[in-house]
Design a protein around this motif. Structure first.
Motif, PDB file in Angstrom:
ATOM      1  N   ARG A 177       0.632  -0.868  -0.085  1.00  0.00           N
ATOM      2  CA  ARG A 177       0.129   0.348   0.097  1.00  0.00           C
ATOM      3  C   ARG A 177       0.732   0.887   0.003  1.00  0.00           C
ATOM      4  O   ARG A 177       0.498   1.848  -0.629  1.00  0.00           O
ATOM      5  CB  ARG A 177      -0.961   0.156   1.448  1.00  0.00           C
ATOM      6  N   LEU A 178       1.562   1.002   0.509  1.00  0.00           N
ATOM      7  CA  LEU A 178       2.464   2.320   1.150  1.00  0.00           C
ATOM      8  C   LEU A 178       3.402   2.688  -0.088  1.00  0.00           C
ATOM      9  O   LEU A 178       3.960   3.814  -0.575  1.00  0.00           O
ATOM     10  CB  LEU A 178       3.705   2.711   2.217  1.00  0.00           C
ATOM     11  N   ALA A 180       2.403   1.825  -3.243  1.00  0.00           N
ATOM     12  CA  ALA A 180       1.071   2.727  -3.865  1.00  0.00           C
ATOM     13  C   ALA A 180       1.722   4.182  -3.619  1.00  0.00           C
ATOM     14  O   ALA A 180       1.378   4.760  -4.702  1.00  0.00           O
ATOM     15  CB  ALA A 180       0.166   1.733  -3.284  1.00  0.00           C
ATOM     16  N   ALA A 181       1.127   4.380  -2.764  1.00  0.00           N
ATOM     17  CA  ALA A 181       1.310   5.688  -1.975  1.00  0.00           C
ATOM     18  C   ALA A 181       2.410   6.591  -2.650  1.00  0.00           C
ATOM     19  O   ALA A 181       1.764   7.717  -2.871  1.00  0.00           O
ATOM     20  CB  ALA A 181       0.957   6.061  -0.780  1.00  0.00           C
ATOM     21  N   ARG A 182       3.425   6.148  -2.843  1.00  0.00           N
ATOM     22  CA  ARG A 182       4.653   6.814  -3.290  1.00  0.00           C
ATOM     23  C   ARG A 182       4.281   7.044  -4.722  1.00  0.00           C
ATOM     24  O   ARG A 182       4.802   8.242  -5.733  1.00  0.00           O
ATOM     25  CB  ARG A 182       6.118   5.869  -3.327  1.00  0.00           C
ATOM     26  N   ARG A 183       3.977   6.001  -5.220  1.00  0.00           N
ATOM     27  CA  ARG A 183       3.347   6.609  -7.020  1.00  0.00           C
ATOM     28  C   ARG A 183       2.568   7.888  -7.030  1.00  0.00           C
ATOM     29  O   ARG A 183       2.639   8.071  -7.885  1.00  0.00           O
ATOM     30  CB  ARG A 183       2.556   5.724  -7.259  1.00  0.00           C
ATOM     31  N   LEU A 184       2.047   7.916  -5.705  1.00  0.00           N
ATOM     32  CA  LEU A 184       0.735   9.060  -5.925  1.00  0.00           C
ATOM     33  C   LEU A 184       1.115  10.698  -5.161  1.00  0.00           C
ATOM     34  O   LEU A 184       1.138  11.296  -5.678  1.00  0.00           O
ATOM     35  CB  LEU A 184      -0.303   9.163  -4.777  1.00  0.00           C
ATOM     36  N   ARG A 185       2.615  10.207  -4.931  1.00  0.00           N
ATOM     37  CA  ARG A 185       3.647  11.101  -4.706  1.00  0.00           C
ATOM     38  C   ARG A 185       4.429  11.776  -6.101  1.00  0.00           C
ATOM     39  O   ARG A 185       5.131  12.522  -5.961  1.00  0.00           O
ATOM     40  CB  ARG A 185       3.974  11.249  -3.527  1.00  0.00           C
ATOM     41  N   GLY A 186       4.468  11.079  -6.500  1.00  0.00           N
ATOM     42  CA  GLY A 186       5.173  11.051  -8.385  1.00  0.00           C
ATOM     43  C   GLY A 186       6.566  10.598  -8.047  1.00  0.00           C
ATOM     44  O   GLY A 186       7.356  10.719  -8.477  1.00  0.00           O
ATOM     45  N   ARG A 187       6.958  10.040  -6.943  1.00  0.00           N
ATOM     46  CA  ARG A 187       8.035   8.369  -6.694  1.00  0.00           C
ATOM     47  C   ARG A 187       7.975   7.650  -7.660  1.00  0.00           C
ATOM     48  O   ARG A 187       7.166   7.109  -7.573  1.00  0.00           O
ATOM     49  CB  ARG A 187       8.644   9.013  -5.209  1.00  0.00           C
ATOM     50  N   PRO A 188       8.929   7.066  -7.373  1.00  0.00           N
ATOM     51  CA  PRO A 188       9.103   5.612  -8.216  1.00  0.00           C
ATOM     52  C   PRO A 188       8.936   4.826  -7.401  1.00  0.00           C
ATOM     53  O   PRO A 188       8.630   4.199  -5.874  1.00  0.00           O
ATOM     54  CB  PRO A 188      10.411   5.676  -9.178  1.00  0.00           C
ATOM     55  N   VAL A 198       9.785   3.668   2.913  1.00  0.00           N
ATOM     56  CA  VAL A 198       8.553   2.834   3.170  1.00  0.00           C
ATOM     57  C   VAL A 198       8.670   1.442   4.499  1.00  0.00           C
ATOM     58  O   VAL A 198       7.786   1.940   5.300  1.00  0.00           O
ATOM     59  CB  VAL A 198       7.701   2.385   2.272  1.00  0.00           C
ATOM     60  N   PRO A 201       7.544   4.064   8.078  1.00  0.00           N
ATOM     61  CA  PRO A 201       6.082   4.229   8.086  1.00  0.00           C
ATOM     62  C   PRO A 201       5.575   2.576   8.085  1.00  0.00           C
ATOM     63  O   PRO A 201       4.030   2.497   8.616  1.00  0.00           O
ATOM     64  CB  PRO A 201       5.692   4.729   6.714  1.00  0.00           C
ATOM     65  N   GLU A 204       6.127   1.735  11.970  1.00  0.00           N
ATOM     66  CA  GLU A 204       4.738   2.841  12.641  1.00  0.00           C
ATOM     67  C   GLU A 204       3.494   2.101  12.781  1.00  0.00           C
ATOM     68  O   GLU A 204       3.030   2.085  13.797  1.00  0.00           O
ATOM     69  CB  GLU A 204       4.580   4.038  12.589  1.00  0.00           C
TER      70      GLU A 204
ATOM     71  N   VAL B 358      -6.274   6.267 -10.961  1.00  0.00           N
ATOM     72  CA  VAL B 358      -4.707   6.783 -11.169  1.00  0.00           C
ATOM     73  C   VAL B 358      -3.163   6.348 -11.000  1.00  0.00           C
ATOM     74  O   VAL B 358      -2.130   6.016 -11.051  1.00  0.00           O
ATOM     75  CB  VAL B 358      -4.604   7.303  -9.677  1.00  0.00           C
ATOM     76  N   LEU B 360      -2.997   2.580 -10.724  1.00  0.00           N
ATOM     77  CA  LEU B 360      -2.229   1.532  -9.458  1.00  0.00           C
ATOM     78  C   LEU B 360      -3.148   0.669  -9.294  1.00  0.00           C
ATOM     79  O   LEU B 360      -2.771  -0.616  -9.391  1.00  0.00           O
ATOM     80  CB  LEU B 360      -3.195   2.330  -7.714  1.00  0.00           C
ATOM     81  N   PRO B 380       5.424   8.114 -12.505  1.00  0.00           N
ATOM     82  CA  PRO B 380       4.720   8.625 -11.860  1.00  0.00           C
ATOM     83  C   PRO B 380       5.165  10.029 -11.713  1.00  0.00           C
ATOM     84  O   PRO B 380       4.262  11.162 -10.950  1.00  0.00           O
ATOM     85  CB  PRO B 380       5.309   8.022 -10.518  1.00  0.00           C
ATOM     86  N   ARG B 381       5.996  10.772 -11.933  1.00  0.00           N
ATOM     87  CA  ARG B 381       6.684  11.771 -11.700  1.00  0.00           C
ATOM     88  C   ARG B 381       5.781  13.304 -12.782  1.00  0.00           C
ATOM     89  O   ARG B 381       5.567  14.034 -12.821  1.00  0.00           O
ATOM     90  CB  ARG B 381       8.524  12.325 -12.518  1.00  0.00           C
ATOM     91  N   VAL B 384       2.015  12.822 -11.770  1.00  0.00           N
ATOM     92  CA  VAL B 384       1.498  14.048 -10.281  1.00  0.00           C
ATOM     93  C   VAL B 384       0.586  14.983 -10.953  1.00  0.00           C
ATOM     94  O   VAL B 384      -0.037  15.934  -9.918  1.00  0.00           O
ATOM     95  CB  VAL B 384       2.454  13.846  -9.402  1.00  0.00           C
ATOM     96  N   LEU B 389      -4.281  11.556  -5.447  1.00  0.00           N
ATOM     97  CA  LEU B 389      -5.233  10.664  -5.251  1.00  0.00           C
ATOM     98  C   LEU B 389      -4.759  10.996  -3.778  1.00  0.00           C
ATOM     99  O   LEU B 389      -4.109  11.139  -3.901  1.00  0.00           O
ATOM    100  CB  LEU B 389      -5.521   9.095  -6.047  1.00  0.00           C
ATOM    101  N   ASP B 396      -0.680   7.996   4.585  1.00  0.00           N
ATOM    102  CA  ASP B 396       0.171   6.777   4.045  1.00  0.00           C
ATOM    103  C   ASP B 396       0.720   7.983   3.015  1.00  0.00           C
ATOM    104  O   ASP B 396       1.737   7.368   2.206  1.00  0.00           O
ATOM    105  CB  ASP B 396      -0.626   6.076   2.448  1.00  0.00           C
ATOM    106  N   LEU B 397       0.263   8.651   2.561  1.00  0.00           N
ATOM    107  CA  LEU B 397       0.861  10.107   1.938  1.00  0.00           C
ATOM    108  C   LEU B 397       2.276  10.593   2.401  1.00  0.00           C
ATOM    109  O   LEU B 397       2.502  11.161   1.692  1.00  0.00           O
ATOM    110  CB  LEU B 397       0.370  11.012   0.903  1.00  0.00           C
ATOM    111  N   TYR B 399       5.988  11.315   5.058  1.00  0.00           N
ATOM    112  CA  TYR B 399       6.775  10.027   4.965  1.00  0.00           C
ATOM    113  C   TYR B 399       7.445  11.494   6.124  1.00  0.00           C
ATOM    114  O   TYR B 399       8.102  10.338   6.313  1.00  0.00           O
ATOM    115  CB  TYR B 399       7.410   9.926   4.509  1.00  0.00           C
ATOM    116  N   ASP B 413       8.834  17.114  -5.405  1.00  0.00           N
ATOM    117  CA  ASP B 413       8.438  15.816  -5.664  1.00  0.00           C
ATOM    118  C   ASP B 413       7.271  16.772  -7.909  1.00  0.00           C
ATOM    119  O   ASP B 413       7.331  15.891  -8.278  1.00  0.00           O
ATOM    120  CB  ASP B 413       7.442  15.204  -5.316  1.00  0.00           C
TER     121      ASP B 413
END
Lengths: 383, 558
Positions: A177-178, A180-188, A198, A201, A204, B358, B360, B380-381, B384, B389, B396-397, B399, B413
């Motif tokens: 899940r995390l 995948a969330a990196r992808r949402l931040r625009g990171r590979p 990850v 987190p 944690e 998105v 995924l 991904p870059r 965004v 999303l 989760d977003l 860090y 980013d």
């Protein structure tokens, strides 16, 4: 309202383990590939027919893959490092790497003989069969129900172990899940960096979940203890501690040369004291057990069938070693010894005596009780 | 049954007490609802009943809490297990075993009940909660509502005299919530169980409460009274109560039925007025797209020209997850400036559809385009800047360990000018310190931070998964205001939600999913009013007129 999907009294998990270990033991007694294949087929058939649809039951595939890997590695070693088996049927000659003097006795490359390969195959197959049998036990016996058969004093520890084990899948899901969330931040979302990132987190999250679970378990009475007299408590502690010390000392004695005389008795006394401590400790626990698995006639039959296979193959090994260990020098086609093969088929008995597993309702949102179809409209009388 | 005597709780390291002067009594057999904005200590009060506060959480509790005559100072949670049953917010973190039947028995095993008693009670509880067809199922395969019922059942088997529930319906779809509340109702009526429950979604629960305890602010003394009286002074109240207050009805109505019986004059007055749009309609002329960034120019999106009118376009989408067909034959178009609410049961495929938009989730068949790109094939870059999303768990977003670092990372980013994210956050959520750890933010603040992080890249398409879970009404209103202004600026917004009131306030269109298929797609007023489960309270009260929110009514009457 008794659901038709109700539990049809599952078999005692210990019986499955004994059955699987019996087959495993049988596998170690032979290198005949036909017998081994027969044992593999028997266990695979029982697993397919009797495996329930539960997360822990899916480990069988992993064990099969592991067994295949073992087999392949064994063969690769035989090809690359050569084999001590002398042989005349050269299949291929690999270029040999000259090694320095100190590495005498090790060979890299060189002749690959059919005899060497056959030997490695038989040997690897034996190990693979053993692994698959352990996998069968894992797939057939529910680990948390096996836990219910633990002595009372160990139960709470056992629950902790099982809970810890269920954390592994959760942790993997979190990592997915995390990432995948990196992808949402625009990171590979691939690669090691992503995994490292990850890590914190995920840990944690795991920690928070454990704390929440601990709170829930506390609220539900985990760790409630009965009042026992102080004398009993002290005796328990003394017995357990003394017993464990005795086991240590005894083991030391058995393993060292001088202690041969006192080793065994001390070890036995230690084990006895520790067991007594466990039994006394169980009195502190107020737990009772809900529908514990009973060791019934079916359990005897299943465990017995495994034991019979093992015993018969041991016997066959003593009577007819040639049939169970087909020769590789000279290379001959292995023959199927008739009565050991029949013995292997005894391992199919569980399919006859145990009930088929429940087929769960498909899909996560199965029909609830509220989705009862409307009753048929009454037939209208012509007015 | 539960008695608080001048209780205050101070956690270690906190500046002041979290709750103060809590002094009330809950008699046997009542269902008492604990209400108040986020962060006023509702969970602390609940925890004090089960003994988790302070035995498990630490901190200092002064005063006295007694449950069924047992003082929680001298009784640990495990020693209260036979009188108090506790169900937390997340049922999954409650389960110890892996099948329904074992889970129901676990608590009784700990209490050491005789096997015959356990057997009988498990059967009774299976029937009481309608779980009999699920008895052998692994818990992980159950739906959210079923899991919540199993969690309640697992504490019921111990026959507790008090049931403590923390947000039992927050994560559930409307139908599953009804299911759980019906069970609670039955327990209170048939078994005389005392229930103390905290819940943000008052529109679902306030009608079932015998009395309400209001914690109006942090450290404020609680107010206890009949629901109608407490709602009159409460800062948090459901739409039906708001409507009653607006129309000046006394006592305030708590149920749709109460309100409807008194609403005839109001309906007459409203009949002549036209319904104002809940959200300003999506501009008929295409809204301005955000300025293309340098990257867009460098890599002209191949599909941007193909479908210029849509921020997202989904055609014949099918997604498989393992053996489950999560989505089949889904068609959906989203225009710029439009807000769409995706609704449907837990497990209907809402999150999967967002995931597909998105990138995924990879489609098994059909096509997906979002922001002019094929999401799962776009790096991904690049992505965004086209679609963002905010996941169900906004954490989760995040860090970094401070808000400032999080914002810096977001700028990096998104290739945005330094300070972009911080400025956005200051606008959305004034007064958050740079050094705050994201974990220390409240649910609503964390959501806003995640939203700011996502918006830093200015995606023309914004997706939100279940954004109001755990938000109180104030935080929800702020979120609604943000999202509306974003839509007015031309962002297309898709939100997956169970919150019918949120959908009524925000969405131009509602798309209903069931079993991975779109079963309805149309303007909010039509879809929401047509289905009783998804109709907001105001619509139910004023039907057949198509009013959706109190704000609309207020505007029309003004």
């Amino acid at each position: 309202m008794a659901g038709s999907t109700g539990r049809a009294a599952p078999l005692h998990p210990g019986a499955w383990w004994l059955w699987a270990l019996g087959l495993g033991t049988a596998a170690t007694r032979t290198t005949n590939p036909l017998l081994l294949a027969l044992l593999l087929a028997v266990s695979a058939y029982v697993v397919t027919a009797r495996r329930p649809d539960a997360p822990w039951a899916r480990s069988y595939g992993a064990f099969v893959k592991l067994a295949l890997a073992v087999l392949v590695i064994r063969l690769v070693f035989a090809v690359v490092l050569g084999s001590p088996i002398p042989g005349t049927h050269v299949l291929v000659t690999l270029p040999e790497v000259p090694l320095p003097d100190w590495a005498q006795g090790i060979r890299l490359g060189g002749r690959v003989t059919a005899e060497g390969l056959a030997f490695a195959l038989y040997d690897g197959l034996k190990l693979a069969a053993l692994l698959v049998c352990v996998g069968a036990a894992n797939a057939l016996a529910n680990p948390s129900r096996l836990l219910k058969s633990l002595p009372a004093a160990l139960y709470e520890t056992g629950v902790a172990v099982v809970v810890a084990l269920t954390f592994a899948p959760h942790l993997i899901a979190d990592v997915h899940r995390l990432r995948a969330a990196r992808r949402l931040r625009g990171r590979p979302d691939q690669g090691l960096r992503g995994l490292l990132h990850v890590g914190l987190p995920v840990l944690e999250g795991a920690l928070e979940r454990s704390v929440a679970l601990a709170a829930a378990m506390d609220c539900r009475g985990y760790g409630r203890a009965a009042e026992v007299p102080a004398a009993v408590r002290r005796t328990t502690a003394a017995l357990t501690l003394g017993g464990l010390l005795g086991v240590c000392a005894g083991t030391y004695g058995v393993l060292t040369a001088e202690g041969g005389a006192y080793g065994l008795p001390v070890l036995a006394a230690g084990v006895a004291a520790a067991l007594a401590g466990l039994w006394l400790g169980g009195r502190r626990s107020v737990r009772t057990r809900y529908r514990p698995d009973r060791w019934d006639a079916r359990a005897w039959l299943v465990a017995g069938s495994g034991a019979a296979v093992a015993a018969l193959l041991v016997l066959a090994g003593a009577r007819d070693p040639a049939g169970l260990h087909p020769g590789v020098v000279p290379l001959v086609a292995p023959a199927l010894p008739l009565w050991p093969a029949a013995a292997c088929l005894l391992g199919l008995l569980p399919v006859l005596v145990t009930p088929a597993p429940d087929t769960p309702v498909a899909g996560p949102a199965g029909p609830g009780p509220d989705s009862v179809p409307d009753p048929e409209p009454a037939v209208r009388k012509p007015s | 049954m539960i008695r608080f005597e001048d209780v205050s709780v101070t956690y270690d390291g906190a500046a002041g007490p979290t709750v103060r002067g809590v002094d009330f009594e809950v008699p046997e057999g009542e269902l008492v609802l604990l209400v108040g904005p986020s962060g006023v200590g509702k969970s602390t009060v609940l925890g004090a009943v089960s003994g988790l506060v302070p035995h498990f959480t630490g901190g200092t509790l002064s005063g006295r809490v007694t449950v069924a005559g047992r003082d929680t100072r001298t009784h640990k949670p495990r020693e209260l297990a036979d009188v108090v049953g506790t169900v937390g917010q997340d049922p999954l973190s409650h389960f110890v075993t892996d099948t329904v039947e074992d889970e129901l028995a676990y608590g009784m095993e700990s209490l050491g009940l005789p096997p015959q008693v356990m057997r009988r009670r498990v059967e009774e509880t299976l029937d009481l909660l309608g779980l009999a067809p699920l008895r052998g199922r692994p818990i992980a395969t159950l739906s959210g509502g079923q899991q919540q019922r199993v969690a309640i059942g697992s504490v019921l088997t111990a026959h507790p005299r008090v049931l403590v529930l923390d947000e039992p319906t927050s994560a559930l779809d409307p139908a599953a919530a009804e299911e759980v509340l019906a069970v609670l109702q039955r327990l209170v009526h048939d078994l005389g169980t005392t229930v103390l429950m905290a819940e943000h979604r008052l529109e679902r629960v306030v009608q079932y409460a015998d009395r309400v305890v209001l914690l109006a602010g942090p450290g404020a003394a609680p107010v206890l009274g009949p629901p109608a009286e407490v709602m009159a002074v409460s800062p948090v109240r459901p739409p039906v109560v708001e409507l009653g207050a607006l129309a000046g009805w006394t006592p305030l109505p708590l149920t749709v039925r109460d309100a409807r019986r008194r609403a005839a004059p109001l309906r007459d007055r409203l009949a002549h007025l036209s319904v104002p749009d809940p959200a300003p309609a999506p501009a008929a002329l295409p809204a301005p797209r955000p300025a293309p960034t340098s990257r867009w120019r460098r890599r002209p999106a191949s599909g941007a020209e193909a479908a210029p009118g849509y921020a997202a376009e989904v055609r014949g989408l099918a997604v498989r997850r393992g053996r489950v067909q999560a989505l089949r034959q889904v068609d959906l178009t989203v225009s710029a400036g439009e807000t769409i609410a995706l609704m449907g049961r837990n497990g209907a495929g809402k999150s999967t559809l967002l995931g597909a938009l998105v990138g995924l989730v990879e489609p098994a068949a059909g096509s997906v385009r979002a922001g002019g790109a094929v999401p799962h094939r776009t790096p991904p870059r690049d992505l965004v800047r086209r679609v963002g999303l905010v996941p169900q768990e906004p954490r989760d977003l995040l860090y970094a360990d401070t808000v400032a670092a999080e914002c810096r990372a977001a700028d990096e980013d998104a290739d945005a000018a330094p300070g972009t994210c911080r400025a956005l956050l200051a606008e959305l959520l004034p007064g958050v310190g740079d050094d705050t750890h994201p974990r220390d933010l409240s649910e609503g603040q964390r959501l806003t931070l995640a939203l700011a992080v996502v918006l830093t890249a200015r995606p023309p398409l914004l997706l939100l998964d279940e954004p109001t879970r755990g938000l109180d009404y104030a935080a929800k209103h702020r979120l609604v205001a943000h999202l509306r202004s974003l839509a007015a600026r031309g962002h297309a917004i898709v939100l997956a939600t169970h919150d019918v009131e949120l959908a009524a306030e925000l969405a131009h269109r509602v798309v209903l999913l069931a079993d991975g298929e779109v079963i309805a797609d149309g303007p909010t007023a039509e879809v929401a009013v047509a289905s009783p489960a998804f109709a907001p309270q105001v619509a139910k009260v004023l039907a057949p007129q198509q009013w959706l929110t109190v704000a609309q009514v207020r505007k029309a009457l003004a």
